[in-house]
Design an enzyme around this catalytic site. Structure first.
Site, short mmCIF file in Angstrom:
data_model
loop_
_atom_site.label_atom_id
_atom_site.label_comp_id
_atom_site.label_asym_id
_atom_site.label_seq_id
_atom_site.Cartn_x
_atom_site.Cartn_y
_atom_site.Cartn_z
N LYS A 149 -8.85 80.49 58.89
CA LYS A 149 -7.52 81.34 58.83
C LYS A 149 -7.26 82.19 59.62
CE LYS A 149 -4.41 83.25 55.63
NZ LYS A 149 -3.97 83.87 54.19
N LYS B 128 -4.67 77.29 59.17
CA LYS B 128 -3.35 77.50 59.38
C LYS B 128 -3.64 79.54 59.94
CE LYS B 128 -1.52 81.17 55.34
NZ LYS B 128 -1.54 81.27 54.07
ZN LIG Z 1 -4.80 87.97 51.20
#
Ligand SMILES: [Zn+2]
Length: 329
Positions: free
Chosen positions: A201, A254
């Site tokens: 992420k 992501k």
């Molecule tokens: Zn968070």
């Protein structure tokens, strides 16, 4: 064999031919629909920076779930907006927390038999400061403390699993959280609950609209000390490797669009199910272009999702899930 014997256009002449030789598929079942649940009843509050995305009370969530099941979507990813926040994110692991209530209600519905219910596991929506872990202040600034956050994340995951989550999805990026969550689940009889880890992420500008949707903007500082630097591909592969060693069953990448090369590298290196999250900023910029008539809405939605599948993701988390399923219908 070269031109003129070879003509690539031969196989593009009709839709039937194109369909026969198409390399990548996109089906409603590949799509996960993210939803934001808030307290109250009859609430459907549109997020100004994300047209078509709403904060929903539990009764309205059930309406969305029914429609999502009818469209054949793969599942739902649930985020919560608690009634109140504090420094220790107690709303995240409260047995009567907002997502826990939503999961119990969903489990009573027929729709839940057809959908995978994924619960996001993080603290940022529940902390008064908006960071994903416990914050300690020092004379020269503040620190998002890793190890004390693990216990709270594990408690949150366990509470969500017990409330009915089919999958728990830690998105905080603390080190060691997958192992902590796996241990907590296994110790309490939830050994069959899979972990979908947001293994890579990146700290991204494309999360902007989400912070309005989930009311989770940090009150000070930013998330660069725990989310990844956007320049780093090798580091993403290490993150994934570590999360798998700690017990992650599947991984989520992501954002999607600016990081499709990372999705491809993950696909080439790891034989586990991989998802990619078409994040709020990706959604909002497409919506903005649609509103101005600058892009063909239907084609752009499907092309953006096909790109994610072609990069190697098995499934996509997308705010376009229902729209795409209707187009694929
Ligand atoms: Zn968070």
């Amino acid at each position: 064999m070269a031109f003129p014997e070879n003509r690539m256009r031969r196989l593009r002449r009709t839709e039937a031919l194109r369909s026969l030789v198409r390399e990548t598929s996109l089906d409603p079942g590949d799509l996960i629909y993210p939803l934001f649940i808030c307290p109250g009843e009859g609430i459907r509050r549109e997020i100004s920076s994300m047209p078509g995305v709403f904060n929903l009370s539990v009764d309205q969530l059930l309406v969305e779930a029914e429609e999502s099941a009818a469209l054949g979507l793969g599942g739902l990813l649930l985020f919560g907006l608690p009634a109140s926040k504090d420094e220790h994110a107690t709303g995240a692991y409260d047995e009567h927390g907002i997502v826990q209530q939503a999961l119990r209600a969903l489990k009573q519905s027929a729709a839940s038999k057809k959908l995978v219910l994924i619960a996001d596991v993080c603290l940022c929506e529940y902390t008064s400061h908006g960071h994903c872990g416990i914050v300690v202040e020092y004379p020269d600034g503040f620190e998002v403390e890793n190890d004390p956050s693990l216990d709270l994340l594990a408690r949150t995951a366990l509470s969500l699993a017990k409330a009915g989550a089919d999958i728990v999805a830690p998105s905080d990026m603390m080190d060691g959280r997958v192992a902590a969550i796996r241990e907590a689940l296994d110790d309490e009889g939830c050994e069959n609950t899979p972990i979908l880890s947001y293994a890579s992420k990146f700290a991204s500008a494309f999360y902007g609209p989400f912070r309005e949707a989930a009311d989770s903007a940090p009150q000070f500082g930013d998330r660069r000390s725990y989310q990844m630097d956007g320049a780093n591909l090798r580091e993403a592969l290490r993150e994934i490797d570590l999360d798998l060693q700690e017990g992650a069953d599947m991984i989520l990448m992501k954002p999607a669009m600016p990081y499709l090369d990372v999705v491809r590298a993950a696909r080439d290196n790891f034989d586990v199910p991989i998802g990619a999250y078409q994040v709020s900023g990706e959604y909002s910029m497409l919506q903005a272009a649609f509103q101005r008539g600058w892009l063909d809405r239907d084609r752009a939605i499907l092309e953006s999702l096909l790109g994610i599948r072609r990069a190697g993701a098995d499934f996509a988390v997308t705010y376009f899930a229902k729209d795409a399923a209707k187009l694929l219908g």
